[in-house]
Design a protein around this motif. Structure first.
Motif, PDB file in Angstrom:
ATOM      1  N   ASP A   1      46.794  50.013  32.576  1.00  0.00           N
ATOM      2  CA  ASP A   1      47.039  49.668  33.970  1.00  0.00           C
ATOM      3  C   ASP A   1      48.161  48.643  34.069  1.00  0.00           C
ATOM      4  OD1 ASP A   1      44.653  48.994  36.688  1.00  0.00           O
ATOM      5  OD2 ASP A   1      46.818  49.381  36.691  1.00  0.00           O
TER       6      ASP A   1
ATOM      7  N   ALA B   1      49.966  45.284  36.419  1.00  0.00           N
ATOM      8  CA  ALA B   1      49.486  44.036  37.031  1.00  0.00           C
ATOM      9  C   ALA B   1      50.626  43.430  37.836  1.00  0.00           C
ATOM     10  CB  ALA B   1      49.024  43.051  35.967  1.00  0.00           C
TER      11      ALA B   1
ATOM     12  N   LYS C   1      45.905  41.509  40.369  1.00  0.00           N
ATOM     13  CA  LYS C   1      46.113  42.935  40.617  1.00  0.00           C
ATOM     14  C   LYS C   1      45.792  43.257  42.064  1.00  0.00           C
ATOM     15  CE  LYS C   1      44.768  46.035  37.751  1.00  0.00           C
ATOM     16  NZ  LYS C   1      46.094  46.660  37.935  1.00  0.00           N
ATOM     17  N   GLY C   2      46.394  44.381  42.558  1.00  0.00           N
ATOM     18  CA  GLY C   2      46.119  44.757  43.938  1.00  0.00           C
ATOM     19  C   GLY C   2      47.368  44.902  44.774  1.00  0.00           C
TER      20      GLY C   2
ATOM     21  N   LEU D   1      42.822  47.903  43.712  1.00  0.00           N
ATOM     22  CA  LEU D   1      42.126  46.997  42.781  1.00  0.00           C
ATOM     23  C   LEU D   1      40.650  47.346  42.573  1.00  0.00           C
ATOM     24  CD1 LEU D   1      40.696  44.079  44.503  1.00  0.00           C
ATOM     25  CD2 LEU D   1      42.664  45.004  45.659  1.00  0.00           C
TER      26      LEU D   1
ATOM     27  N   GLU E   1      40.392  50.266  40.201  1.00  0.00           N
ATOM     28  CA  GLU E   1      40.957  49.804  38.920  1.00  0.00           C
ATOM     29  C   GLU E   1      39.943  48.943  38.180  1.00  0.00           C
ATOM     30  OE1 GLU E   1      44.413  47.863  40.456  1.00  0.00           O
ATOM     31  OE2 GLU E   1      45.729  49.551  40.009  1.00  0.00           O
ATOM     32  N   LYS E   2      39.238  48.075  38.931  1.00  0.00           N
ATOM     33  CA  LYS E   2      38.271  47.195  38.273  1.00  0.00           C
ATOM     34  C   LYS E   2      37.048  48.010  37.828  1.00  0.00           C
ATOM     35  CE  LYS E   2      38.077  42.620  39.190  1.00  0.00           C
ATOM     36  NZ  LYS E   2      37.672  41.303  39.757  1.00  0.00           N
TER      37      LYS E   2
ATOM     38  N   GLU F   1      39.948  43.096  48.734  1.00  0.00           N
ATOM     39  CA  GLU F   1      39.567  44.297  49.510  1.00  0.00           C
ATOM     40  C   GLU F   1      38.321  43.960  50.321  1.00  0.00           C
ATOM     41  OE1 GLU F   1      39.841  47.955  47.396  1.00  0.00           O
ATOM     42  OE2 GLU F   1      38.880  49.110  48.989  1.00  0.00           O
TER      43      GLU F   1
ATOM     44  N   GLU G   1      36.000  43.525  46.639  1.00  0.00           N
ATOM     45  CA  GLU G   1      36.527  43.189  45.293  1.00  0.00           C
ATOM     46  C   GLU G   1      37.702  42.226  45.441  1.00  0.00           C
ATOM     47  OE1 GLU G   1      35.037  44.199  41.975  1.00  0.00           O
ATOM     48  OE2 GLU G   1      36.027  42.281  42.353  1.00  0.00           O
TER      49      GLU G   1
ATOM     50  N   GLY H   1      41.284  40.684  43.591  1.00  0.00           N
ATOM     51  CA  GLY H   1      42.351  41.112  42.666  1.00  0.00           C
ATOM     52  C   GLY H   1      42.643  40.111  41.573  1.00  0.00           C
TER      53      GLY H   1
ATOM     54  N   PHE I   1      41.602  39.730  37.601  1.00  0.00           N
ATOM     55  CA  PHE I   1      40.946  40.334  36.440  1.00  0.00           C
ATOM     56  C   PHE I   1      40.905  39.267  35.354  1.00  0.00           C
ATOM     57  CE2 PHE I   1      41.247  45.195  36.776  1.00  0.00           C
ATOM     58  CZ  PHE I   1      41.202  45.159  38.163  1.00  0.00           C
TER      59      PHE I   1
END
Ligand code: DER
Length: 258
Positions: free
Chosen positions: A93, A95, A106-107, A112, A115-116, A148, A234, A236, A238
């Motif tokens: 992925d 970033a 991320k996002g 995101l 992805e998570k 999000e 979520e 962003g 990680f």
């Protein structure tokens, strides 16, 4: 140009080091860099064909990711059709920013959440990023944290973020397409929340206080605190990618991103 060449180089190196044709499930993130990652995987499979009757399945992380997989002629498999006990061998992925502990913002591409989800189901998370993304601390270059949120809750999430030290947090609007907030693959909204530069785990180890006093946070504390706000799906950030023992609000089950 120089940046595209750097993205491509990072992608081919990441795939060379972490992809193997005998893998069954491989996660694919979103954005422009991952396109080179998928290109490198395609090349690798052509040069090193998988064993006979072996299927390589690629797990997308949303609309953009699925499109990249399909356009490369690879086989996508929906996340929800993964058997419960299956771990994804590796997830590639991009970033928006990466610190020295390989924590990521991320996002930027508004993907995101999925992805998570995929990163959490992966034995290894490989972040492919060019030199622009690496900073000593997060929020040095990238201005804000993508979050999000459920549409109905967006106003109350904005109010809570203001209290946490992000008075300029705002809904991500369409740039040109149409007026109004953009919607994610879950039909949720994205809030971009600027904060002071985040303290790294090393700062915290050296005694700096990232618990949010005067709006100064460290990666883990802020990720956990934002995740607690009602309406947040979520965040962003990680982090805590080093395996099941990670208690952080970030990811469990992955390994340190490389
Ligand atoms: O949205 C994300 O987290 C993506 O991985 C993305 O922001 C990276 O995008 P780029 O590869 O186009 O910089």
């Amino acid at each position: 140009d120089r940046i595209e060449a750097a993205k491509r180089k990072a992608a081919y190196r990441a795939v060379e080091e972490h992809f193997d044709s005998s893998m069954r499930f491989v996660g694919i993130g979103s954005g422009s860099t991952i396109v080179y990652g998928v290109e490198a995987i395609k090349d690798h499979l052509e040069k090193n064909p998988p064993p006979p009757n072996h299927m390589n399945w690629f797990v997308p992380t949303g609309w953009n990711s699925r499109k990249v997989i399909e356009e490369a002629g690879l086989l996508p498999i929906a996340f929800d059709s993964l058997p419960r006990e299956t771990m994804i061998e590796v997830c590639f992925d991009g970033a928006d920013e990466v610190d020295e502990e390989l924590n990521c913002i991320k996002g930027g591409g508004a993907c995101l959440f999925q992805e998570k989800l995929v990163a959490c189901r992966s034995k290894k998370f490989v972040c492919i990023a060019d030199y622009r993304k690496q900073q000593k601390r997060l929020l040095t270059n990238w201005p804000s944290i993508p979050i999000e949120v459920a549409p109905i809750a967006h106003a109350s999430v904005l109010r809570e973020l203001k209290l946490l030290g992000s008075p300029d947090a705002k809904l991500r609007e369409h740039s040109v397409a149409k007026s109004g907030p953009i919607q994610t693959d879950q039909s949720f909204y994205i809030i971009d929340a600027p904060f002071k530069t985040l303290l790294s785990p090393l700062d915290v180890k050296n005694g700096s206080d990232g618990s949010g006093k005067d709006g100064q946070w460290d990666v883990e504390a802020l990720a956990a605190r934002i995740k607690m706000i009602s309406g947040v799906l979520e965040v962003g950030l990680f982090h805590g990618m080093n395996g099941y023992e990670a208690q952080a609000a970030g990811l469990q089950g992955g390994q340190k991103p490389v």
